[in-house]
Write a protein that holds these residues in place. Sequence first.
Motif, PDB file in Angstrom:
ATOM      1  N   HIS A  89      15.537  37.510  30.715  1.00 18.73           N
ATOM      2  CA  HIS A  89      17.001  37.481  30.805  1.00 18.73           C
ATOM      3  C   HIS A  89      17.650  37.598  29.434  1.00 18.73           C
ATOM      4  CE1 HIS A  89      18.267  37.192  34.925  1.00 18.73           C
ATOM      5  NE2 HIS A  89      17.254  36.407  35.183  1.00 18.73           N
ATOM      6  N   LEU A  90      17.061  36.979  28.435  1.00 17.72           N
ATOM      7  CA  LEU A  90      17.608  37.108  27.090  1.00 17.72           C
ATOM      8  C   LEU A  90      17.427  38.536  26.580  1.00 17.72           C
ATOM      9  CD1 LEU A  90      16.360  33.686  25.755  1.00 17.72           C
ATOM     10  CD2 LEU A  90      18.768  34.370  25.978  1.00 17.72           C
ATOM     11  N   ARG A 115      23.876  36.001  27.078  1.00 18.16           N
ATOM     12  CA  ARG A 115      24.451  35.362  25.888  1.00 18.16           C
ATOM     13  C   ARG A 115      24.334  33.845  25.952  1.00 18.16           C
ATOM     14  NH1 ARG A 115      28.104  38.560  28.098  1.00 18.16           N
ATOM     15  NH2 ARG A 115      29.444  36.781  28.637  1.00 18.16           N
ATOM     16  N   ARG A 116      24.140  33.343  27.189  1.00 21.34           N
ATOM     17  CA  ARG A 116      24.062  31.892  27.385  1.00 21.34           C
ATOM     18  C   ARG A 116      22.997  31.610  28.436  1.00 21.34           C
ATOM     19  NH1 ARG A 116      26.264  28.213  31.072  1.00 21.34           N
ATOM     20  NH2 ARG A 116      26.861  26.179  30.228  1.00 21.34           N
ATOM     21  N   GLU A 161      14.273  25.521  22.680  1.00 15.61           N
ATOM     22  CA  GLU A 161      14.128  25.721  21.239  1.00 15.61           C
ATOM     23  C   GLU A 161      13.306  26.967  20.940  1.00 15.61           C
ATOM     24  OE1 GLU A 161      12.504  22.114  19.712  1.00 15.61           O
ATOM     25  OE2 GLU A 161      14.355  20.952  20.024  1.00 15.61           O
ATOM     26  N   ARG A 162      12.247  27.187  21.736  1.00 17.72           N
ATOM     27  CA  ARG A 162      11.382  28.349  21.488  1.00 17.72           C
ATOM     28  C   ARG A 162      12.113  29.658  21.784  1.00 17.72           C
ATOM     29  NH1 ARG A 162       7.186  30.298  24.734  1.00 17.72           N
ATOM     30  NH2 ARG A 162       7.159  28.380  25.941  1.00 17.72           N
ATOM     31  N   PHE A 192      15.723  34.477  20.149  1.00 20.03           N
ATOM     32  CA  PHE A 192      16.985  35.183  20.370  1.00 20.03           C
ATOM     33  C   PHE A 192      18.120  34.369  19.732  1.00 20.03           C
ATOM     34  CE2 PHE A 192      14.104  36.584  23.659  1.00 20.03           C
ATOM     35  CZ  PHE A 192      14.355  37.946  23.770  1.00 20.03           C
ATOM     36  N   PRO A 193      18.197  34.377  18.411  1.00 17.80           N
ATOM     37  CA  PRO A 193      19.147  33.500  17.715  1.00 17.80           C
ATOM     38  C   PRO A 193      20.616  33.827  17.974  1.00 17.80           C
ATOM     39  CG  PRO A 193      18.112  35.043  16.183  1.00 17.80           C
ATOM     40  CD  PRO A 193      17.380  35.169  17.469  1.00 17.80           C
TER      41      PRO A 193
END
Length: 306
Positions: free
Chosen positions: A161-162, A167-168, A184-185, A190-191
């Motif tokens: 999905h990322l 975006r969220r 976190e991973r 995807f920062p």
Amino acid sequence: MTKPAAAPSRTSIRTSTRSSILGGLIGSGIGGSRSPAMHETEARALGLPLVYRLLDSDVIGFGADDLPALFKTLASLGFDGTNVTHPFKQAVVPLMDELSEAAARLGAVNTVLLRDGRLIGDNTDWSGYRASFLASLGVLPRGKVAMIGAGGAASAVGYAHLDLGARRLAIFDPATERAQALAERLGALFPDAEVFAAPSPAEAISGVDGPGVDGVVQCSPMGMEKHPGTPFDPRLLTRDMWVSDVIYFPLETELLKAAKAIGCATLNGGGMAVMQAAHAFARFTGQEPDVERMLADFAADSERGR
């Protein structure tokens, strides 16, 4: 950040020159797996002499520490490749001589190619889900996603999905530490996206102040025949949301039934199961399977209760 393409790299694939192609599935309690039928049925349709065997640790009697010896045995027997499922997807990673970009980033391997004494690890879980989602729900908004469950499947699905542009991504799991670790991973990979662990399904789906998410993907065991029920109150859903469930036995879970009744677009886990197998099949054999035929065969088997 450079992201992998829709399907893992094929740079290490070669068409088998053997008189037959030998593949299998490594896992625990996999006696009911439909992988042999999916691979062998499609191979017959393509005229390929493929044999696919289950390597069940519960039956054969091996553990993670025995995997190096197992792969040596498989190589000596002429295996072209194996799929890997619970609980060995992470345990096989250090044994690989080469990893695809997605497998390295996810820290999980579900497809291993045995090539000239080398082990090449790939991950088709994420690409299989991605392809299934795009084919069925791809025209719908997907910028804000809630994910219920933070286990092995969730890692690949959240990554997909990322990669598709979420975006969220809000993640809920009753095991809060597991949800936090996954958030976190994935967030590190995807920062530019907002990835976080939500304290409850309600806050993951509806949020505190906002209008809620575009869709919900269900990655927990809830809904399987051994775990009946729904992982959250379906009343949290609204008809403008889509709902995806990775479970494929049964194909229509209680959650999907409730979502359909509300008016949500839905996606069952059959497509992910077939597409990850199709992507692995292409790597084992060097030939593209007929995905539509595989989906039709899977649906027909499901109706027969296989």
